[in-house]
Design an enzyme around this catalytic site. Structure first.
Site, PDB file in Angstrom:
ATOM      1  CG  ASN A  54       5.184 -26.427 -27.423  1.00  0.00           C
ATOM      2  OD1 ASN A  54       4.302 -25.571 -27.453  1.00  0.00           O
ATOM      3  ND2 ASN A  54       6.467 -26.127 -27.235  1.00  0.00           N
ATOM      4  CE1 TYR A  71       8.041 -12.837 -31.249  1.00  0.00           C
ATOM      5  CE2 TYR A  71       7.863 -10.438 -31.428  1.00  0.00           C
ATOM      6  CZ  TYR A  71       7.450 -11.704 -31.804  1.00  0.00           C
ATOM      7  OH  TYR A  71       6.462 -11.840 -32.748  1.00  0.00           O
ATOM      8  CB  SER A  80       6.895  -9.249 -36.210  1.00  0.00           C
ATOM      9  OG  SER A  80       6.569  -8.113 -35.474  1.00  0.00           O
ATOM     10  CG  PHE A 133       1.176 -19.555 -37.234  1.00  0.00           C
ATOM     11  CD1 PHE A 133       1.026 -18.219 -37.545  1.00  0.00           C
ATOM     12  CD2 PHE A 133       0.384 -20.485 -37.908  1.00  0.00           C
ATOM     13  CE1 PHE A 133       0.108 -17.809 -38.502  1.00  0.00           C
ATOM     14  CE2 PHE A 133      -0.534 -20.084 -38.859  1.00  0.00           C
ATOM     15  CZ  PHE A 133      -0.671 -18.747 -39.162  1.00  0.00           C
ATOM     16  CE  LYS A 144       8.231 -13.973 -34.744  1.00  0.00           C
ATOM     17  NZ  LYS A 144       7.787 -15.307 -35.139  1.00  0.00           N
ATOM     18  CB  ILE A 197       9.248 -26.692 -34.047  1.00  0.00           C
ATOM     19  CG1 ILE A 197       9.558 -25.599 -33.018  1.00  0.00           C
ATOM     20  CG2 ILE A 197       7.862 -26.490 -34.648  1.00  0.00           C
ATOM     21  CD1 ILE A 197       9.731 -24.215 -33.621  1.00  0.00           C
ATOM     22  CG  ASN A 229       0.127  -3.778 -33.713  1.00  0.00           C
ATOM     23  OD1 ASN A 229       0.951  -3.431 -34.558  1.00  0.00           O
ATOM     24  ND2 ASN A 229       0.350  -3.652 -32.429  1.00  0.00           N
TER      25      ASN A 229
END
Ligand code: NAD
Ligand code: UFG
Length: 338
Positions: free
Chosen positions: A32, A149, A124, A80, A153, A59, A179
Site C-alpha cells: 500500500n 509492535y 523478529s 513482509f 510479531k 492486505i 538487525n
C-alpha cells in the site's frame, strides 16, 4: 508459478525481490506504499532486467487479494507487509494490531480460499524479549515484548502455528530477523525511513551525510565490554537470500519451521561507530544519552539451524554492511525522493 511478496516495495522486501528474480522466480508485489516508494520496484527492474507485477493495495482489502489470486498463479507468499516502528506502536496500538494482525488474518483467509497454503512470515528477534540465553537458539523461550509492535510479531507467530497445526496442508516458516542493515551493493537500493530514523544505522548514515548533527548513544552503562548495547547486525542482502532459501524449503512441504536469521556475531553501538568510521573514512560525532526504554543489553543469535536446514549462512561482514549503507545514503541523500 509466482511468489506473492506483501510489503515488497519496502526495505527488506525490495532486496528480496531482487534475489527472487535472480533465482528465477516470478514475483508479484502487493504494497500500500504506506512506508515505501514504488521507485524501489523500478530499481529492482534496473538491477535484474526483470519486472515484478505490482498491485498497489492493502492486505486488509479482500477484493484486491482475491483479484491477485484469481489473476496470478501464486505458489507461496512471503509476508513482509506490516507497520514496524516500535515507538509509534506504543502511541498507536490499535493501528498496529489492526494493520499487522487483522491484515494477516485477511491475507491468510484469502490464501486458503484459493488453496495457497505456503507462507513465510517476517518475524523478529523481538519475540525473545529479554532473552533467556545468549546466543539465542530457536528453542529459547519466547519472552515478554516491551511494545505492541513486538506483540504483533509474537501473536502472529502463534496464530500461524495454530493454523498450521489445525491444517497440515499449510507450510509455515517463521523467520526471526536480527538487525538488518546495509543496502544493495549497487548503491541504488536501500533503506528509506520516514522522518528521523529510529534505528541505529540509518541514523548514523544521516549524521554522515549531514542531515543530522550527531548520534545519540542510548546508554553506556550496560553490562557489555564498552557499556553500549550489543546486536546481531545482518546485511540486508544476506537476509534477502535467506528468503529465497526459505521459498525452496517450502517446496519440500516442511510443515512448521522456525529459523533465526542473523550472523551470530554481536557488535556494540561503539563498534558500529568505529567500523563505520574506518570503512568510510568519516567521523561520526556522538553524545551518550540515557538508555532507551525497552532496550535490552545483548541480543545475538545462534544461526546454526538455518545453516543446517536451509543451507543458508550470512556472507557479508560488518565492513561491507557499513560501506554499502553509506554508498546508498551518499548517492541518495533523500532516499527515493528526488
Ligand atoms: P518496511 O516498512 O520498509 O516494509 C514494509 C512494507 O509493508 C512497506 O513497503 C509498507 O508500505 C508495506 N505495508 C505496511 N502495511 C501494509 C498493508 N496493510 N498492506 C500492504 N502493504 C503494507 O519495513 P522492512 O524493514 O522492510 O520490514 C519488513 C518486515 O520485516 C516487517 O514486517 C517488519 O516488521 C519485519 N522486521 C523488520 C526488521 C527491521 O529491523 N527492519 C526486523 C525484524 C522484522
Ligand atoms: N541505538 C542508539 N542510538 C540510536 C538508535 C539506536 O544508541 O539513535 C542503539 C540501541 O539502543 C540499540 C542498538 O543501537 O542498542 C540498535 O538499535 P536499533 O533501534 O537499530 O535496533 P533494535 O535492536 O532496538 O531493534 C531492531 C528493530 C526491531 C526488531 C529488532 C530485532 O527496530 O523492530 O531490531 O530484530 F525487533
Amino acid at each position: 508459478m509466482a511468489i506473492l511478496v506483501t510489503g515488497g516495495a519496502g526495505y527488506i522486501g525490495s532486496h528480496t525481490c531482487v534475489e527472487l528474480l535472480n533465482a528465477g522466480y516470478e514475483v508479484v508485489v502487493l504494497d500500500n506504499l504506506s512506508n515505501s516508494s514504488e521507485k524501489s520496484l523500478d530499481r529492482v527492474k534496473e538491477l535484474t532486467g526483470k519486472t515484478v507485477k505490482f498491485y498497489k493495495g492493502d492486505i486488509l482489502d479482500r477484493e484486491i487479494l482475491n483479484e491477485i489470486f484469481v489473476n496470478e498463479k501464486i505458489e507461496s507468499c512471503i509476508h513482509f507487509a506490516g507497520l514496524k516502528a516500535v515507538g509509534e506502536s506504543v502511541a498507536k496500538p490499535w493501528e498496529y494490531y489492526q494493520n499487522n494482525i487483522a491484515g494477516t488474518l485477511v491475507l491468510v483467509d484469502v490464501m486458503r480460499q484459493h488453496n495457497c497454503k505456503n507462507i513465510i512470515f517476517s518475524s523478529s528477534a523481538t519475540v525473545y524479549g529479554d532473552p533467556a540465553q545468549i546466543p539465542i537458539t530457536e528453542e529459547c523461550p519466547k519472552g515478554q515484548c516491551t511494545n505492541p509492535y513486538g506483540w504483533t510479531k509474537s501473536m502472529l507467530e502463534q496464530i500461524l502455528m495454530d493454523i498450521q497445526k489445525a491444517d497440515s496442508e499449510w507450510n509455515v516458516i517463521l523467520l526471526r530477523y536480527f538487525n538488518p542493515i546495509g543496502a544493495h551493493k549497487s548503491g541504488i537500493m536501500g533503506e528509506n525511513p520516514n522522518g528521523v530514523p529510529n534505528n541505529l544505522m540509518p541514523y548514523v548514515t544521516q549524521v554522515a551525510v549531514g542531515k543530522l548533527k550527531e548520534l545519540g548513544v542510548f546508554g553506556d552503562d550496560y553490562a557489555t565490554p564498552d557499556g553500549t548495547g550489543i546486536r546481531d547486525y545482518i546485511h540486508v542482502v544476506d537476509l534477502a537470500i535467506g528468503h529465497v532459501k526459505a521459498v525452496q524449503k517450502v517446496e519440500e512441504n516442511p510443515g512448521l519451521k522456525v529459523y533465526n536469521l542473523g550472523t551470530g556475531h554481536g557488535y556494540s553501538v561503539m563498534d558500529i561507530i568505529k567500523n563505520f568510521e574506518a570503512a568510510n573514512d568519516i567521523k561520526i560525532p556522538y553524545v551518550v544519552k540515557d538508555r532507551r526504554p525497552g532496550d535490552i543489553a545483548i541480543c545475538y543469535c545462534d544461526p546454526h539451524k538455518a545453516k543446517e536446514e536451509l543451507g543458508w549462512e550470512a556472507q557479508y561482514g560488518i565492513r561491507e554492511m557499513c560501506e554499502d549503507a553509506w554508498r546508498w545514503q551518499k548517492n541518495n541523500p533523500n532516499g527515493y525522493e528526488e
